[in-house]
Design a protein around this motif. Structure first.
Motif, mmCIF file in Angstrom:
data_model
loop_
_atom_site.group_PDB
_atom_site.id
_atom_site.type_symbol
_atom_site.label_atom_id
_atom_site.label_comp_id
_atom_site.label_asym_id
_atom_site.label_seq_id
_atom_site.Cartn_x
_atom_site.Cartn_y
_atom_site.Cartn_z
ATOM 1 N N SER A 61 0.842 -1.187 0.000
ATOM 2 C CA SER A 61 0.000 0.000 0.000
ATOM 3 C C SER A 61 0.883 1.245 0.000
ATOM 4 N N TRP A 69 6.621 -2.093 9.446
ATOM 5 C CA TRP A 69 5.802 -2.306 8.252
ATOM 6 C C TRP A 69 5.955 -1.208 7.202
ATOM 7 N N LEU A 102 3.920 0.753 2.463
ATOM 8 C CA LEU A 102 3.705 -0.206 3.541
ATOM 9 C C LEU A 102 3.520 -1.597 2.942
ATOM 10 N N ILE A 132 -2.161 -3.240 7.309
ATOM 11 C CA ILE A 132 -2.103 -1.971 6.576
ATOM 12 C C ILE A 132 -3.059 -0.959 7.204
ATOM 13 N N LYS A 170 -1.653 2.445 9.061
ATOM 14 C CA LYS A 170 -2.020 3.763 8.527
ATOM 15 C C LYS A 170 -2.688 4.632 9.597
#
Length: 377
Positions: free
Chosen positions: A231, A259, A295, A302, A306
Motif C-alpha cells: 500500500s 511495516w 507499507l 495496513i 495507517k
C-alpha cells in the motif's frame, strides 16, 4: 600515444579484439558517469577519456587484465551502470573495465532466500525475475538501470532502506578479483540462521570501496518473500520542519517501523519547481512539505499501521490535502523514477550548478550524524 597504447595489442592477443576496444566511439561511451559535476572540468573531453575499454565476460578476463595492468602500471577503472554520482568516470591513460556483459542469474535458492548473480545484471531485470516468483528485490536504488556490481562498489541506499538497510545489509557475499589477480569469496555465513562471526568481516570492507580494493565478479543477495499486500500513502505538512519531526517518529516507532518500508520527504521548494516547470502551476499554499511512504503486510496490518501513521503525523500538523489526488494514487506516483527524476531536474533549475549541493536531498558528510540533527540541518 600513451604508454598503454604501446602494449595494448598484447592484452588483445590474450583476450581477443572483441573484448578489448581502443576505438574512440567505445571509449567516449565509457568516459562519463551520471554525475553532472564532471561538466565543471574544463578539459572533460580528454581528461576522462580512457585509452581502452575491457568488456569482460568472466572473472578470468578480469584476472588477465589485472596481470597486464600490474605488468605495465596501468590504472583500471571498474564500471557498473555508470549512473552514480562519482567514482566510475574514465581517465586518460587507464583501461575502463566494463561489466555489462556479465548479466547471468547463476542460482536462485528459494529455501534460503538468496540469489547469486553476475555484476553486470541491472537491478530492474533482477527485480522482474524475483517479483514473478513472489520474492522481493532489496537492491533497488533510485535508478533501476544500476547494476549489482555498481551496488557493491558504492554501498548505496535502497528503496527499502528504512526496513532492510543498505547494500551492506542485503548483500550476503561477494566474489572478488583482488589487485594481485587472485580470486576470493568474502561473506557473512549462511542466510538463515546467520552464523556467528568466525573472523574479520571482510565482506563489508569491499562493499563501498568503489573498486579500489578489487572487482566483484559474483554476488549473493538476500531475497525475502513479498508480503501479500503493498500500500502507498502520503501526508502533507505546513513546514519541512514538521515533516522531518514526523518522519523521525514514524521511523523509530516500534510498530510503524516494522511495516513502513520506505519514506521520502520533499520540501516545498522542490515540488514547487516541479509544478512550475511541468504544469505551469503553483502548489496550494497549504503544502509546505510532503512525506510519502510504502507499507507492506496484510490488509488488517495496513489499516492499523495507517491509523498509527495518521496519529503521529497529526502531532505535527500532518494532513491529507484536498488539493492533491487520492491518497493511495498520489503516494504510489510520488516515488516512481519519473517523478523523483523530475524533482531532481527541478532542483538543477535552481542554484545547484552554482552553489553545489545534492538537489532535493540532504546528505550529512559525517556518517555519525544522527537523524535527530536533521531538523537543525
Amino acid at each position: 600515444m600513451t604508454e598503454l597504447m604501446h602494449h595494448i595489442k598484447e592484452l588483445q592477443g590474450v583476450l581477443g579484439p572483441d573484448k578489448v576496444y581502443t576505438d574512440k566511439v567505445t571509449r567516449i561511451a565509457h568516459r562519463m558517469s551520471h554525475s553532472p559535476e564532471i561538466l565543471l572540468h574544463k578539459d572533460r573531453m580528454d581528461d576522462f577519456l580512457p585509452d581502452a575499454v575491457l568488456c569482460a565476460e568472466c572473472a578470468e578476463d578480469i584476472v588477465e587484465t589485472i596481470k597486464f595492468a600490474n605488468k605495465y602500471k596501468v590504472p583500471l577503472i571498474p564500471q557498473g551502470g555508470r549512473i552514480g554520482t562519482q567514482g566510475s568516470q574514465g581517465r586518460r591513460g587507464a583501461i575502463a573495465v566494463s561489466l555489462h556483459r556479465m548479466v547471468k542469474i547463476l542460482d536462485f535458492d528459494e529455501e534460503n532466500e538468496w540469489v547469486v548473480v553476475e555484476p553486470g545484471i541491472r537491478v530492474d531485470h533482477l527485480g522482474e525475475f524475483l517479483r514473478k516468483k513472489g520474492y522481493c528485490q532489496l537492491e533497488w536504488p533510485t535508478t533501476r538501470s544500476a547494476t549489482l556490481g555498481g551496488r557493491v562498489g558504492t554501498d548505496g541506499y535502497d528503496r527499502w532502506n528504512l526496513r532492510w538497510g543498505r547494500s551492506k545489509d542485503s548483500i550476503i557475499a561477494v566474489e572478488m578479483v583482488l589487485p594481485d589477480g587472485d580470486i576470493a569469496v568474502f561473506g557473512e555465513g549462511s542466510n538463515k540462521p546467520i552464523k556467528s562471526s568466525m573472523g574479520f568481516d571482510l565482506k563489508d570492507l569491499f562493499i563501498g570501496s568503489r573498486g579500489t580494493l578489487g572487482i566483484a565478479t559474483k554476488i549473493w543477495v538476500k531475497t525475502p518473500k513479498l508480503p501479500p499486500v503493498e500500500s502507498w500513502g502520503y501526508r502533507a505538512f505546513p513546514t519541512p520542519e514538521d515533516m522531518v519531526k514526523a518522519q523521525i517518529d514514524i521511523s523509530t516507532d516500534p510498530i510503524t517501523s516494522a511495516w513502513v518500508w520506505r519514506m521520502t520527504g520533499a520540501p516545498r521548494w522542490v515540488f514547487e519547481r516541479t509544478f512550475k516547470i511541468f504544469a505551469n502551476a503553483t502548489p496550494h499554499e497549504e503544502l509546505g512539505a510532503i512525506l510519502d511512504f510504502n507499507l507492506f503486510g496484510t490488509e488488517e496490518i495496513i489499516v492499523d499501521v495507517k491509523k498509527r501513521i495518521d496519529k503521529i503525523a497529526k502531532k505535527y500538523g500532518g494532513f491529507i490535502s484536498t488539493h492533491l489526488p487520492e491518497e493511495e494514487a498520489f503516494g504510489k506516483a510520488a516515488y516512481t523514477n519519473r517523478d523523483l527524476g523530475i524533482n531532481r531536474f527541478a532542483a538543477l533549475a535552481g542554484d545547484r550548478p552554482i552553489d553545489g549541493g545534492r538537489g532535493g536531498m540532504w546528505t550529512p558528510i559525517d556518517p555519525c550524524v544522527p537523524n535527530s540533527t536533521a531538523l537543525e540541518y
